[in-house]
Design a protein around this motif. Structure first.
Motif, short mmCIF file in Angstrom:
data_model
loop_
_atom_site.label_atom_id
_atom_site.label_comp_id
_atom_site.label_asym_id
_atom_site.label_seq_id
_atom_site.Cartn_x
_atom_site.Cartn_y
_atom_site.Cartn_z
N LYS A 1 0.88 -1.41 -0.06
CA LYS A 1 -0.04 0.14 0.13
C LYS A 1 0.73 1.33 0.10
O LYS A 1 0.61 2.22 -0.34
CB LYS A 1 -0.81 0.08 1.23
N ASP B 1 -0.05 4.09 -2.36
CA ASP B 1 -0.50 5.42 -1.85
C ASP B 1 0.76 6.51 -1.94
O ASP B 1 0.22 7.74 -1.84
CB ASP B 1 -0.71 5.15 -0.66
N SER B 2 1.82 6.17 -2.27
CA SER B 2 2.91 7.40 -2.54
C SER B 2 2.79 7.89 -3.71
O SER B 2 2.40 7.52 -4.72
CB SER B 2 4.20 6.66 -1.99
#
Ligand code: A3P
Length: 339
Positions: free
Chosen positions: A161, A165-166
């Motif tokens: 994740k 998400d980055s």
């Protein structure tokens, strides 16, 4: 517990021989951590007669560096950073080439004033310059300084994740599935573990079409990254081997822009783009890597065979080609993916 045989199945690693024993121990501990989970997953016999396990829509081997266990370990414990750069492929799509190009682009200032013969890509395998998440999770050694250049074969939706998400950058390279098939076929025959009986093209077609290959099905892997790139082209750059071959210099410029390392006008005028293309060319890398092994026992030379587009026509019958074309047409229907 017996030490699993990492030599036959791992595709590459980046450790020197003195670390081999430590890494075997690390891998054994990692495999032990997940051994009770495996029985829960669907299982099939696949490529090279190996057991393949289905997890989140994809098939994985077990008990080696590029396995269901290392993928789960990456998912659970790897922490992505926004400054990271990931090179992601299905095996045999040109991973070695794209690793070399990304490394050369990002580090061009650092190596500007060294003798060409001292450039890391003129000394060692690109797999050592851009290590895999899957092997680094075993070695427990990730690059220290940003940008961390890392590679993986893990499908998009199975990435940790923290990567999804980055605002990191992901370069994805895919290739005509027929050339990927043929490249796999030859690679299998070059593996040093002769105790495994290489498959015929017919046997391999059967498992390849069903997706019983490392990180298969091939097509689904491509589709996940294609969709991720369509949703956020600033995060995922979707490239094909064939396009890279047609005009490597313009793709190198595109890559540099995407990675945040655009070439200056002066660099372009001074031929820096062409220098990188030549440094990372099939001919140069093949010559540099003609001797030696990666610690897994895979010869460096096995990553450089023909390096051409369309070589499949020498190996696939009309019927085999048709089977793969039909799957490709069906899977990629409505998507702008062509080779
Ligand atoms: P072939 O077997 O068709 O020759 P991977 O690096 O993902 O394992 O992919 C290997 C394929 O990429 C092999 O394809 C190999 O020859 C090709 N390859 C390796 N280095 C290359 C380069 N610098 N330029 C173009 N193709 C390259």
């Amino acid at each position: 517990m017996s030490i699993p045989d990492v030599s036959s199945l791992s595709l590459v690693s980046q450790s020197s021989s003195e670390h081999d024993e430590q890494e075997k121990d690390n891998l054994a501990i990692l495999l032990d951590r997940y051994k009770d989970k495996l029985s829960k997953f669907p299982k099939e016999k696949g490529w090279m007669g190996q057991d393949f396990y289905m997890y989140q829509g994809f098939w994985y081997t077990s008990e080696n560096a590029f396995s269901i266990e290392t993928m789960m370990a990456v998912q659970e414990s790897f922490q992505g950073h926004s400054t990271d750069i990931y090179v992601i492929t299905q095996p045999k799509c040109g991973t070695t080439w794209i690793k070399a190009l990304v490394f050369a682009i990002v580090n061009r200032t650092k190596y500007k004033n060294i003798k060409p013969s001292d450039h890391p890509l003129n000394i060692s395998n690109p797999h050592k310059c851009v290590p895999f998440l899957e092997t680094e999770i075993i070695a427990k050694s990730f690059p220290a300084n940003p940008p961390r250049l890392l590679a993986s074969h893990i499908p998009y939706n199975a990435l940790p994740k923290s990567i999804i998400d980055s605002s990191c950058r992901i370069v994805y390279l895919c290739r005509n599935p027929k050339d990927v098939f043929v490249s796999w076929f030859h690679f299998a025959n070059k593996l040093k573990d002769k105790s495994r009986t290489p498959m015929t093209t017919g046997e391999m077609l059967d498992v390849y079409a069903k997706g019983f290959m490392p990180y298969g099905p091939y097509w689904d892997h491509v589709i996940e990254y294609y969709k991720a790139s369509s949703e956020d082209p600033t995060k995922v750059l979707f490239l094909t081997y064939e396009d890279m071959k047609i005009d490597t210099a313009s793709k190198v410029k595109r890559l540099a822009e995407f990675l945040g390392y655009p070439f200056t006008k002066e660099e372009v005028a001074n031929g820096v783009v062409e220098e990188i293309v030549t440094l990372c060319s099939f001919e140069n890398l093949k010559e540099v890597n003609k001797n030696g092994d990666l610690f897994t026992g895979i010869p460096n030379a096995s990553f450089f065979r023909e390096g051409k587009v369309g070589g499949w026509s020498n190996y696939l019958t009309k019927e085999m080609s048709q089977i793969l074309d039909d799957i490709t047409r069906e899977k990629f229907q409505g998507l702008d993916i062509s080779f």
